[in-house]
Structure formats: structure tokens, C-alpha cells
Scaffold this motif. Structure first.
Motif, short mmCIF file in Angstrom:
data_model
loop_
_atom_site.label_atom_id
_atom_site.label_comp_id
_atom_site.label_asym_id
_atom_site.label_seq_id
_atom_site.Cartn_x
_atom_site.Cartn_y
_atom_site.Cartn_z
N ALA A 74 -17.21 -49.11 -22.14
CA ALA A 74 -17.66 -50.36 -21.53
C ALA A 74 -18.76 -50.09 -20.52
O ALA A 74 -19.74 -50.85 -20.43
CB ALA A 74 -16.49 -51.07 -20.86
N ALA A 75 -18.65 -49.01 -19.75
CA ALA A 75 -19.69 -48.67 -18.79
C ALA A 75 -20.99 -48.31 -19.51
O ALA A 75 -22.08 -48.70 -19.07
CB ALA A 75 -19.23 -47.51 -17.90
N LYS A 76 -20.90 -47.58 -20.62
CA LYS A 76 -22.10 -47.23 -21.39
C LYS A 76 -22.78 -48.48 -21.95
O LYS A 76 -24.00 -48.61 -21.92
CB LYS A 76 -21.74 -46.29 -22.54
N ILE A 77 -21.99 -49.40 -22.48
CA ILE A 77 -22.54 -50.64 -23.03
C ILE A 77 -23.21 -51.46 -21.93
O ILE A 77 -24.29 -52.03 -22.13
CB ILE A 77 -21.44 -51.44 -23.75
N LYS A 126 -26.54 -49.88 -21.07
CA LYS A 126 -27.50 -50.14 -22.16
C LYS A 126 -28.00 -51.59 -22.10
O LYS A 126 -29.19 -51.85 -22.26
CB LYS A 126 -26.82 -49.87 -23.50
N ARG A 127 -27.10 -52.53 -21.84
CA ARG A 127 -27.48 -53.94 -21.76
C ARG A 127 -28.43 -54.19 -20.59
O ARG A 127 -29.41 -54.92 -20.71
CB ARG A 127 -26.24 -54.81 -21.63
N GLY A 160 -31.15 -57.20 -19.82
CA GLY A 160 -30.10 -58.21 -19.66
C GLY A 160 -29.76 -58.39 -18.19
O GLY A 160 -30.01 -57.54 -17.35
N SER A 161 -29.26 -59.54 -17.87
CA SER A 161 -28.87 -59.80 -16.50
C SER A 161 -27.36 -59.69 -16.36
O SER A 161 -26.63 -59.65 -17.34
CB SER A 161 -29.33 -61.20 -16.07
N LEU A 162 -26.92 -59.65 -15.15
CA LEU A 162 -25.49 -59.60 -14.91
C LEU A 162 -24.87 -60.94 -15.33
O LEU A 162 -25.47 -61.99 -15.16
CB LEU A 162 -25.20 -59.36 -13.43
N PRO A 163 -23.70 -60.89 -15.91
CA PRO A 163 -23.08 -62.15 -16.34
C PRO A 163 -22.72 -63.01 -15.13
O PRO A 163 -22.31 -62.51 -14.09
CB PRO A 163 -21.82 -61.70 -17.08
#
Length: 147
Positions: free
Chosen positions: A104-107, A110-111, A116-119
Motif C-alpha cells: 500500500a505504501a508503494k502504491i 507511485k500515485r 495524483g493528489s491526496l484523497p
């Protein structure tokens, strides 16, 4: 009547006398988890009317039930599984959980690298529901078409 009748007073007297018999107070240590919780069990004894085992855990000193217990031990405590979890099973599930955290940390890295922005965390309460320009809640002039 062809059988013995139930005498309520005899049952009450027998239960009263049986209440003075010594019972097992201390449980058998069944295992320990990686947090440090000790798990105990008093086995079932159908001969005295105890159909289910009594199970509980004791957290390490100073913890006072703050950390959540592992899922394997929780299912054993609640009686969903008959046997306590083995060390191999606990270590395997702990390794899987650690691998999921790393993936999850790797994804996430990468995002974020792709722009990508923080959700955004949705707002809670009345304002979190969608609004539509043609309908406002509580509008007395709004009519519902039932076709």
C-alpha cells in the motif's frame, strides 16, 4: 404418568448444595500473542451443565485492553473456532499484514509520483449529502411525479 415427575424443590435444593462445591477459578494457559496478551480457557464440563468453555485474555501490565487483539485469537475467544491458533498461523498472517502495508505504501508513492493528489476525506453530517438544483429538502412547492 409413566415417568418420574420433576420436583422443583428437589432441583432447587440440589442446585443450592452444588453451588458450594469448589469450581475451577484459574484457567489453563492456551497461548500468547505477539502483543503480549495471555489467553486462558476453562474447558466445558457437560456433567455439571457447563456446555461451553469459558475463555478470556489478560493484557500485559500497563496495556489495559488498549490494543486490538489479533483476529485469530478473537475468533477463538468468541467460539468461532475450537482450537487456539498455532504459532505458524499467527506468524503467517502477521507477515501477510506487513506485506499489505508495504504494498500500500508503494502504491501510494507511485500515485503521488504520477501527479495524483491526496484523497479528500468526505465531510460528515448534513452537508455530506448531494444537493440538486431542482430539489431542496423541505421545499413545500416540490411535487413528486408518480406515474
Amino acid at each position: 404418568m409413566s415417568g418420574p415427575t420433576r420436583n422443583v424443590w428437589a432441583i432447587v435444593a440440589r442446585n443450592f448444595i452444588n453451588s458450594f462445591k469448589p469450581r475451577q477459578i484459574r484457567g489453563n494457559l492456551m497461548g500468547k500473542d505477539y502483543i503480549g496478551n495471555d489467553y486462558f480457557e476453562i474447558p466445558a464440563d457437560p456433567s455439571v451443565g457447563k456446555r461451553k468453555p469459558t475463555r478470556w485474555y489478560s493484557p500485559p501490565k500497563g496495556q489495559d485492553f488498549q490494543d486490538p487483539i489479533p483476529a485469530e485469537w478473537e475468533s477463538w475467544l468468541r467460539g468461532r473456532r475450537l482450537e487456539p491458533p498455532t504459532e505458524e498461523e499467527i506468524l503467517k498472517n502477521l507477515a501477510i499484514a506487513q506485506m499489505k502495508k508495504e504494498n500500500a505504501a508503494k502504491i501510494e508513492v507511485k500515485r503521488l509520483a504520477e501527479g495524483g493528489s491526496l484523497p479528500s476525506i468526505p465531510e460528515k453530517g448534513h452537508n455530506s449529502y448531494p444537493t440538486y438544483p431542482d430539489f431542496q429538502p423541505g421545499d413545500p412547492n416540490h411535487k413528486i411525479d408518480n406515474k
